[in-house]
Write a protein that holds these residues in place. Sequence first.
Motif, PDB file in Angstrom:
ATOM      1  N   LEU A  20       0.835  -1.192   0.000  1.00  0.00           N
ATOM      2  CA  LEU A  20       0.000   0.000   0.000  1.00  0.00           C
ATOM      3  C   LEU A  20       0.876   1.251   0.000  1.00  0.00           C
ATOM      4  CD1 LEU A  20      -2.611  -1.058   2.695  1.00  0.00           C
ATOM      5  CD2 LEU A  20      -2.973  -0.911   0.232  1.00  0.00           C
ATOM      6  N   PRO A  21       0.327   2.387  -0.408  1.00  0.00           N
ATOM      7  CA  PRO A  21       1.062   3.633  -0.316  1.00  0.00           C
ATOM      8  C   PRO A  21       1.431   3.915   1.134  1.00  0.00           C
ATOM      9  CG  PRO A  21      -0.942   3.901  -1.634  1.00  0.00           C
ATOM     10  CD  PRO A  21      -1.003   2.555  -1.009  1.00  0.00           C
ATOM     11  N   ALA A  22       2.481   4.717   1.336  1.00  0.00           N
ATOM     12  CA  ALA A  22       2.924   5.023   2.689  1.00  0.00           C
ATOM     13  C   ALA A  22       1.820   5.697   3.487  1.00  0.00           C
ATOM     14  CB  ALA A  22       4.156   5.920   2.646  1.00  0.00           C
ATOM     15  N   HIS A  23       1.014   6.539   2.834  1.00  0.00           N
ATOM     16  CA  HIS A  23      -0.092   7.183   3.532  1.00  0.00           C
ATOM     17  C   HIS A  23      -1.342   7.029   2.695  1.00  0.00           C
ATOM     18  CE1 HIS A  23      -2.195   9.998   6.142  1.00  0.00           C
ATOM     19  NE2 HIS A  23      -2.710  10.519   5.044  1.00  0.00           N
ATOM     20  N   ALA A  24      -2.175   6.107   3.067  1.00  0.00           N
ATOM     21  CA  ALA A  24      -3.437   5.922   2.362  1.00  0.00           C
ATOM     22  C   ALA A  24      -4.513   6.735   3.074  1.00  0.00           C
ATOM     23  CB  ALA A  24      -3.796   4.440   2.350  1.00  0.00           C
ATOM     24  N   PHE A  25      -4.896   6.290   4.209  1.00  0.00           N
ATOM     25  CA  PHE A  25      -5.851   6.967   5.079  1.00  0.00           C
ATOM     26  C   PHE A  25      -5.517   6.486   6.471  1.00  0.00           C
ATOM     27  CE2 PHE A  25      -9.648   7.414   7.565  1.00  0.00           C
ATOM     28  CZ  PHE A  25     -10.290   8.543   7.066  1.00  0.00           C
ATOM     29  N   THR A  26      -5.403   7.379   7.407  1.00  0.00           N
ATOM     30  CA  THR A  26      -4.997   7.001   8.759  1.00  0.00           C
ATOM     31  C   THR A  26      -6.075   7.354   9.762  1.00  0.00           C
ATOM     32  OG1 THR A  26      -2.659   7.341   8.239  1.00  0.00           O
ATOM     33  CG2 THR A  26      -3.256   7.268  10.563  1.00  0.00           C
ATOM     34  N   ALA A  27      -6.478   6.353  10.539  1.00  0.00           N
ATOM     35  CA  ALA A  27      -7.406   6.554  11.646  1.00  0.00           C
ATOM     36  C   ALA A  27      -6.631   6.405  12.940  1.00  0.00           C
ATOM     37  CB  ALA A  27      -8.546   5.541  11.597  1.00  0.00           C
ATOM     38  N   CYS A  28      -6.792   7.363  13.836  1.00  0.00           N
ATOM     39  CA  CYS A  28      -6.069   7.366  15.101  1.00  0.00           C
ATOM     40  C   CYS A  28      -7.064   7.337  16.256  1.00  0.00           C
ATOM     41  CB  CYS A  28      -5.193   8.609  15.215  1.00  0.00           C
ATOM     42  SG  CYS A  28      -3.979   8.780  13.880  1.00  0.00           S
ATOM     43  N   GLN A  29      -6.678   6.701  17.341  1.00  0.00           N
ATOM     44  CA  GLN A  29      -7.576   6.574  18.489  1.00  0.00           C
ATOM     45  C   GLN A  29      -6.855   6.977  19.768  1.00  0.00           C
ATOM     46  OE1 GLN A  29     -10.174   3.106  18.847  1.00  0.00           O
ATOM     47  NE2 GLN A  29      -9.535   2.818  20.965  1.00  0.00           N
ATOM     48  N   VAL A  30      -7.556   7.739  20.591  1.00  0.00           N
ATOM     49  CA  VAL A  30      -7.105   8.040  21.946  1.00  0.00           C
ATOM     50  C   VAL A  30      -8.024   7.295  22.904  1.00  0.00           C
ATOM     51  CG1 VAL A  30      -6.783   9.822  23.701  1.00  0.00           C
ATOM     52  CG2 VAL A  30      -6.223  10.316  21.321  1.00  0.00           C
ATOM     53  N   THR A  31      -7.454   6.404  23.696  1.00  0.00           N
ATOM     54  CA  THR A  31      -8.280   5.614  24.610  1.00  0.00           C
ATOM     55  C   THR A  31      -8.583   6.389  25.880  1.00  0.00           C
ATOM     56  OG1 THR A  31      -6.572   4.597  26.001  1.00  0.00           O
ATOM     57  CG2 THR A  31      -6.976   3.597  23.831  1.00  0.00           C
ATOM     58  N   ASP A  32      -9.606   5.930  26.571  1.00  0.00           N
ATOM     59  CA  ASP A  32      -9.813   6.325  27.955  1.00  0.00           C
ATOM     60  C   ASP A  32      -8.911   5.430  28.803  1.00  0.00           C
ATOM     61  OD1 ASP A  32     -10.789   7.424  30.284  1.00  0.00           O
ATOM     62  OD2 ASP A  32     -12.892   7.183  29.761  1.00  0.00           O
ATOM     63  N   VAL A  33      -8.867   5.674  30.107  1.00  0.00           N
ATOM     64  CA  VAL A  33      -8.078   4.811  30.980  1.00  0.00           C
ATOM     65  C   VAL A  33      -8.651   3.399  30.902  1.00  0.00           C
ATOM     66  CG1 VAL A  33      -7.396   6.676  32.514  1.00  0.00           C
ATOM     67  CG2 VAL A  33      -9.498   5.435  32.975  1.00  0.00           C
ATOM     68  N   GLY A  34      -7.820   2.437  31.094  1.00  0.00           N
ATOM     69  CA  GLY A  34      -8.225   1.039  30.925  1.00  0.00           C
ATOM     70  C   GLY A  34      -7.442   0.391  29.810  1.00  0.00           C
ATOM     71  N   GLY A  35      -7.031   1.205  28.820  1.00  0.00           N
ATOM     72  CA  GLY A  35      -6.134   0.694  27.796  1.00  0.00           C
ATOM     73  C   GLY A  35      -6.829   0.101  26.595  1.00  0.00           C
ATOM     74  N   ILE A  36      -6.032  -0.161  25.564  1.00  0.00           N
ATOM     75  CA  ILE A  36      -6.542  -0.622  24.282  1.00  0.00           C
ATOM     76  C   ILE A  36      -7.065  -2.052  24.355  1.00  0.00           C
ATOM     77  CG2 ILE A  36      -4.416  -1.620  23.349  1.00  0.00           C
ATOM     78  CD1 ILE A  36      -6.740   0.823  21.472  1.00  0.00           C
ATOM     79  N   ASP A  37      -6.616  -2.825  25.350  1.00  0.00           N
ATOM     80  CA  ASP A  37      -7.020  -4.228  25.477  1.00  0.00           C
ATOM     81  C   ASP A  37      -7.826  -4.442  26.754  1.00  0.00           C
ATOM     82  OD1 ASP A  37      -4.957  -3.771  27.213  1.00  0.00           O
ATOM     83  OD2 ASP A  37      -3.789  -5.546  26.669  1.00  0.00           O
ATOM     84  N   ASP A  38      -8.796  -3.552  26.992  1.00  0.00           N
ATOM     85  CA  ASP A  38      -9.553  -3.566  28.246  1.00  0.00           C
ATOM     86  C   ASP A  38     -10.723  -4.546  28.256  1.00  0.00           C
ATOM     87  OD1 ASP A  38     -11.232  -2.269  26.488  1.00  0.00           O
ATOM     88  OD2 ASP A  38     -11.592  -0.520  27.756  1.00  0.00           O
TER      89      ASP A  38
END
Length: 340
Positions: A20-38
């Motif tokens: 894929l191209p270096a930048h296709a479309f980027t989605a970013c997430q900021v979690t609440d406390v508890g973490g990404i694997d909560d």
Amino acid sequence: MISDYRRAALALAVGLGLALPAHAFTACQVTDVGGIDDNSFNQTAWQGVLDAQDQLGIDARFLESQAETDYEANINSLLGGDCDVIFTIGFLLGDATQAAAEANPDQMFSIVDFAYDPPLPNVLAQVYATDEAAFLAGYLAAGMTETGVLGVFGGINIPPVTIFMDGFAYGVAHYNAQKGTDITVLGWDPETREGLFTNNFDSLDDGRAFAQNLYDEGADIVLPVAGPVGLGSAALANELGAEELMIIGVDADLYQTDPERGHVYLTSIVKRMDRTVFEVIETAMDGAFEGGVIVGSLENGGVDLAPFHDFAGAVPQELQDELAQIRAGITDGSIPVGGE
């Protein structure tokens, strides 16, 4: 924005295993406390991003918030053009998201469990009628309890938490009205707005302690509305045995995300944040993004009850039929979920 043709090409490239191209479309997430694997709302929302990565060929990034003081800094660190859309996960990120959105009107944002009135033009909010699914869970629990006592507690006293507790209590009340029973709910009164709260979303010890107290008061089914805190309740149920204490999960299907203790979950009240996050990404890639609100409901599949899994054979068919009728009544508006 990315055109339909471009998006289809990216999806095809992913399917063929092409670079894929270096930048296709980027989605970013900021979690609440508890973490990404909560095992809860952060992880479920992130799954929507991962699904888009697999199916649409996007890039994905996340930052974890260890405390509320991290919200603003984490959001600000994602600004500057590297993120096409920034997802902020949780009611408590409402103020930080608004400040960043107003200061960066060209940046697309989407927030889970919070909506603005009036809407912000560059923020697409995702909220959920979880009281609808929780109403079903309350009716189910009332039909399954052996002691006649049910328990519920929350993490923090905020609307995305108490909406679960409201629906659950009103579902039990509906069962009592239909059956002439007097099933008791400990931990929350939807009329007085008073109840039990751990005041955090991360202490498994609190989850165990609150469930223990409710169990000691007679509850044989407990609904923890507290993200990962509920895993502590499930650990207690695992030790006591499901015949003594059953748990109702929230956000994700905990039978699947907490498999070691899956046998203690009667069901889970599911919020399909993965589905709405994916929808937001598609909308943004199509160039159709605009501020407003997406509402997940029973009718559109945004909320639901998870399968009964190990308890499938224990839930009487009559009760299952009643739940199907109630679901239809909620959807057509003939059964109110806010009390009768």
